[in-house]
Design a protein around this motif. Structure first.
Motif, PDB file in Angstrom:
ATOM      1  N   MET A   1       0.842  -1.192   0.000  1.00  0.00           N
ATOM      2  CA  MET A   1       0.000   0.000   0.000  1.00  0.00           C
ATOM      3  C   MET A   1       0.876   1.240   0.000  1.00  0.00           C
ATOM      4  N   LYS A   2       0.466   2.283  -0.729  1.00  0.00           N
ATOM      5  CA  LYS A   2       1.204   3.525  -0.767  1.00  0.00           C
ATOM      6  C   LYS A   2       1.249   4.142   0.623  1.00  0.00           C
ATOM      7  N   GLN A   3       2.404   4.643   0.997  1.00  0.00           N
ATOM      8  CA  GLN A   3       2.624   5.321   2.279  1.00  0.00           C
ATOM      9  C   GLN A   3       2.499   4.394   3.489  1.00  0.00           C
ATOM     10  N   ILE A   4       2.298   3.116   3.259  1.00  0.00           N
ATOM     11  CA  ILE A   4       2.186   2.179   4.371  1.00  0.00           C
ATOM     12  C   ILE A   4       3.176   1.053   4.152  1.00  0.00           C
ATOM     13  N   GLN A   5       3.974   0.773   5.121  1.00  0.00           N
ATOM     14  CA  GLN A   5       4.966  -0.270   5.003  1.00  0.00           C
ATOM     15  C   GLN A   5       4.295  -1.621   4.787  1.00  0.00           C
ATOM     16  N   ILE A   6       4.766  -2.356   3.784  1.00  0.00           N
ATOM     17  CA  ILE A   6       4.174  -3.658   3.470  1.00  0.00           C
ATOM     18  C   ILE A   6       4.448  -4.626   4.608  1.00  0.00           C
ATOM     19  N   ILE A   7       3.419  -5.324   5.005  1.00  0.00           N
ATOM     20  CA  ILE A   7       3.489  -6.170   6.196  1.00  0.00           C
ATOM     21  C   ILE A   7       4.362  -7.399   5.937  1.00  0.00           C
ATOM     22  N   THR A   8       5.053  -7.856   6.927  1.00  0.00           N
ATOM     23  CA  THR A   8       5.968  -8.981   6.791  1.00  0.00           C
ATOM     24  C   THR A   8       5.243 -10.296   6.938  1.00  0.00           C
ATOM     25  N   LEU A   9       5.911 -11.351   6.499  1.00  0.00           N
ATOM     26  CA  LEU A   9       5.318 -12.676   6.622  1.00  0.00           C
ATOM     27  C   LEU A   9       5.099 -13.051   8.072  1.00  0.00           C
ATOM     28  N   ILE A 249      -9.836  14.122  -1.698  1.00  0.00           N
ATOM     29  CA  ILE A 249      -9.960  12.788  -1.125  1.00  0.00           C
ATOM     30  C   ILE A 249      -9.927  12.865   0.402  1.00  0.00           C
ATOM     31  N   LEU A 250     -10.935  12.263   1.028  1.00  0.00           N
ATOM     32  CA  LEU A 250     -10.975  12.164   2.489  1.00  0.00           C
ATOM     33  C   LEU A 250     -10.466  10.804   2.953  1.00  0.00           C
ATOM     34  N   PHE A 251     -10.859   9.758   2.234  1.00  0.00           N
ATOM     35  CA  PHE A 251     -10.346   8.422   2.545  1.00  0.00           C
ATOM     36  C   PHE A 251     -10.425   7.564   1.296  1.00  0.00           C
ATOM     37  N   ALA A 252      -9.305   6.960   0.948  1.00  0.00           N
ATOM     38  CA  ALA A 252      -9.245   6.040  -0.184  1.00  0.00           C
ATOM     39  C   ALA A 252      -8.486   4.799   0.238  1.00  0.00           C
ATOM     40  N   ILE A 253      -8.872   3.672  -0.318  1.00  0.00           N
ATOM     41  CA  ILE A 253      -8.138   2.427  -0.103  1.00  0.00           C
ATOM     42  C   ILE A 253      -7.083   2.353  -1.196  1.00  0.00           C
ATOM     43  N   GLU A 254      -5.840   2.326  -0.800  1.00  0.00           N
ATOM     44  CA  GLU A 254      -4.740   2.509  -1.737  1.00  0.00           C
ATOM     45  C   GLU A 254      -4.228   1.182  -2.281  1.00  0.00           C
ATOM     46  N   TYR A 255      -3.854   1.212  -3.564  1.00  0.00           N
ATOM     47  CA  TYR A 255      -3.277   0.057  -4.238  1.00  0.00           C
ATOM     48  C   TYR A 255      -2.016   0.492  -4.980  1.00  0.00           C
ATOM     49  N   VAL A 256      -1.191  -0.487  -5.375  1.00  0.00           N
ATOM     50  CA  VAL A 256       0.046  -0.230  -6.089  1.00  0.00           C
ATOM     51  C   VAL A 256       0.067  -1.083  -7.341  1.00  0.00           C
ATOM     52  N   ASN A 257       0.542  -0.511  -8.452  1.00  0.00           N
ATOM     53  CA  ASN A 257       0.650  -1.266  -9.694  1.00  0.00           C
ATOM     54  C   ASN A 257       1.592  -2.460  -9.565  1.00  0.00           C
ATOM     55  N   ASP A 258       1.183  -3.567 -10.149  1.00  0.00           N
ATOM     56  CA  ASP A 258       2.076  -4.692 -10.436  1.00  0.00           C
ATOM     57  C   ASP A 258       2.722  -5.309  -9.207  1.00  0.00           C
ATOM     58  N   ILE A 259       2.044  -5.223  -8.059  1.00  0.00           N
ATOM     59  CA  ILE A 259       2.475  -5.934  -6.851  1.00  0.00           C
ATOM     60  C   ILE A 259       1.278  -6.750  -6.402  1.00  0.00           C
ATOM     61  N   SER A 328      -7.825   0.483 -16.269  1.00  0.00           N
ATOM     62  CA  SER A 328      -6.701  -0.425 -16.016  1.00  0.00           C
ATOM     63  C   SER A 328      -5.387   0.229 -16.430  1.00  0.00           C
ATOM     64  N   ASN A 329      -4.434   0.255 -15.499  1.00  0.00           N
ATOM     65  CA  ASN A 329      -3.155   0.917 -15.763  1.00  0.00           C
ATOM     66  C   ASN A 329      -1.973   0.010 -15.437  1.00  0.00           C
ATOM     67  N   SER A 330      -2.193  -1.294 -15.553  1.00  0.00           N
ATOM     68  CA  SER A 330      -1.176  -2.254 -15.149  1.00  0.00           C
ATOM     69  C   SER A 330      -0.576  -2.967 -16.343  1.00  0.00           C
ATOM     70  N   THR A 331       0.703  -3.257 -16.247  1.00  0.00           N
ATOM     71  CA  THR A 331       1.345  -4.053 -17.287  1.00  0.00           C
ATOM     72  C   THR A 331       1.018  -5.529 -17.121  1.00  0.00           C
ATOM     73  N   ALA A 332       0.481  -5.896 -15.934  1.00  0.00           N
ATOM     74  CA  ALA A 332       0.136  -7.296 -15.673  1.00  0.00           C
ATOM     75  C   ALA A 332      -1.368  -7.533 -15.704  1.00  0.00           C
ATOM     76  N   ASN A 333      -2.124  -6.558 -16.217  1.00  0.00           N
ATOM     77  CA  ASN A 333      -3.575  -6.641 -16.383  1.00  0.00           C
ATOM     78  C   ASN A 333      -4.343  -6.724 -15.071  1.00  0.00           C
ATOM     79  N   GLN A 334      -4.109  -7.751 -14.278  1.00  0.00           N
ATOM     80  CA  GLN A 334      -4.889  -7.944 -13.061  1.00  0.00           C
ATOM     81  C   GLN A 334      -4.251  -7.296 -11.842  1.00  0.00           C
ATOM     82  N   GLN A 335      -3.169  -6.557 -12.007  1.00  0.00           N
ATOM     83  CA  GLN A 335      -2.470  -5.948 -10.877  1.00  0.00           C
ATOM     84  C   GLN A 335      -2.431  -4.436 -11.062  1.00  0.00           C
ATOM     85  N   ASN A 336      -3.596  -3.817 -10.797  1.00  0.00           N
ATOM     86  CA  ASN A 336      -3.756  -2.387 -11.034  1.00  0.00           C
ATOM     87  C   ASN A 336      -3.546  -1.582  -9.759  1.00  0.00           C
ATOM     88  N   GLY A 337      -3.174  -0.325  -9.934  1.00  0.00           N
ATOM     89  CA  GLY A 337      -2.870   0.523  -8.790  1.00  0.00           C
ATOM     90  C   GLY A 337      -3.850   1.633  -8.525  1.00  0.00           C
TER      91      GLY A 337
END
Length: 458
Positions: A1-9, A249-259, A328-337
């Motif tokens: 997620m943008k601005q949020i550290q990706i959680i560890t295993l 924007i007041l609140f959005a659920i954030e995504y990242v391309n191609d992850i 859709s803005n992803s090079t992997a089609n199903q992994q959009n940001g």
């Protein structure tokens, strides 16, 4: 997620279930139990981030049970379980409904986990409490509006806690939602747009109050949001969706391309290349609404002509148009940001008008007209000397199309039965008042030891 550290295993090991499992199953997915994990602020912070990871999953099919159950959208080819939504004929075995229920109860579990471990959070405890309670309130607000009475689970439960398996009254659910949002308003600031904030909690509580017809408190909260420093409409309508984390924007659920773990695929599903060749396509009725009320900028951003040839100068209700807000803005089609926008200022400005209308049919209030005019000015459209409820419904429809508001707007403003009945008649389908609530998923009834009961009509 943008601005949020990706959680560890390691942190992922504390979760009780994946999004596809029943929410009543408390079995951990690893041997690392929550009782031994939360020992300091960083570990509780990781659990807070985990709530947002849950929301990333939970909202991805919300369009089906909101927009596609209204007169706004449909599938491109009317195939499979997806067609149940546009036909207003949803079955209790529908997997999308079951997954939505399970995913949001999973978010509630994650929020409850944070709330039970605040003692380890140190000075950050109030903020983490606000975030957990905001996300829990958002989850319950969606569930109670879609299903009616639902189980109220305000703690981490075990398999023997069967008293939590019953359906609780909507009044009790709303009492928890209001309490949670009041705490969130008190504890949060406006640092983030992809995490809970004070202004987002105020806007959400205003919408809760509108739903409960508490117009005075809703108006006060809307005015607080409108007057907040740094909150303003994006310069153009297109900027709302293509300049992420903008001033509106007041609140959005954030995504990242191609992850894979932090991307979304609904942008792909909103095209003819998605499953069943396109979901969430505009109905002829929505296209007509854009022709009548949309204005050029909103229409060109919201609707994409689905043919490779030149689009008609005026959108043709007999042709196929897909959503243009989340391309859709992803090079992997199903992994959009593309981020999913949950709350934005234009929604609040129109809520302000609704609060001033206070259940009436028309207002000439200068405050209501000022808020309405801001939205209309950006769309390049004039504003009259009064605003009717019909004006408000039309404006909300074209401003917020494809953003999962239409169904809730129809119900909240008391016109759902008439509008959906007329829509059904025009399209050769059947609408009954029981269609205003979704069925309780059959699989959840099956694991509830007979506690959960089905909604009427299913």
């Amino acid at each position: 997620m943008k601005q949020i550290q990706i959680i560890t295993l390691l942190v992922m090991g504390i979760l009780i279930s994946s999004c596809g499992e029943d929410y009543l199953d408390p079995t951990p997915v690893s041997s690392i139990g929550s009782n031994g994990f939360y020992k300091n602020e960083a570990e509780v912070q990781a659990a807070v981030v985990n709530i947002y990871d849950g929301l990333q999953l939970a909202v991805q099919r919300e369009f089906a049970i909101t927009e596609m159950r209204s007169d706004n959208t449909k599938t491109r080819s009317s195939e499979g379980d997806w067609a149940q939504f546009e036909d207003l004929n949803v079955k209790s075995t529908n997997s999308t409904v079951a997954d939505y229920w399970a995913m949001f109860y999973n978010v509630i579990f994650r929020a409850n986990t944070v709330l039970e471990n605040l003692d380890a959070a140190g000075d950050s405890a109030p903020k983490f409490e606000g975030e957990a309670k905001f996300t829990r309130a958002l989850s319950y607000f969606n569930l109670v509006r879609l299903f009616g009475d639902v189980p109220l689970i305000d703690k981490v439960i075990g398999p023997t806690d069967t008293e939590y398996f019953d359906r609780d009254s909507t009044a009790d659910i709303y009492a928890l939602i209001i309490s949670d949002l009041q705490t969130a308003i008190q504890n949060l600031d406006n640092t983030y747009k992809g995490r809970a904030s004070k202004v987002a909690a105020q806007a959400l509580l205003a919408k809760v109050y509108l739903t409960l017809k508490n117009y005075g408190d809703a108006q006060d909260l809307c005015e607080d949001v409108i007057g907040t420093s740094g909150i303003a409409l994006a310069p153009t309508f297109r900027d709302v969706f293509y300049t992420e984390r903008n001033s509106e924007i007041l609140f959005a659920i954030e995504y990242v391309n191609d992850i894979a773990d932090n991307s979304q695929d609904f942008s792909l599903e909103f095209t003819q290349n998605g499953r069943v060749r396109g979901l969430n396509y505009a109905t002829p009725e929505l296209i007509t609404a854009f022709n009548n009320y949309g204005g050029a900028a909103r229409t060109s951003t919201s609707l994409i002509y689905d043919d490779t040839s030149t689009a008609p100068a005026i959108p043709d209700p007999l042709q196929d148009y897909r959503c243009g807000k989340f391309v859709s803005n992803s090079t992997a089609n199903q992994q959009n940001g593309n981020d999913w926008i949950v709350l934005r200022l234009a929604d609040v400005l129109l809520m302000h008008v609704e609060a001033i209308l206070a259940g009436g049919d028309v207002t000439s209030s200068s405050s209501a007209i000022a808020s309405f005019k801001k939205v209309r000015d950006r769309a390049g459209l004039p504003t009259g000397s009064n605003i009717t409820k019909e004006d408000l419904l039309n404006e909300r429809r074209v401003e917020l199309a494809f953003e999962n508001h239409r169904f809730f707007d129809l119900v909240r403003l008391g016109v759902a039965e008439q509008v959906l009945s007329d829509f059904a008649t025009a399209n050769g389908i059947v609408f009954t008042t029981s269609d205003l609530l979704l069925p309780i998923p059959e699989r959840e009834i099956g694991v509830s030891f007979g506690k959960l009961t089905q909604n009427p009509g299913y």
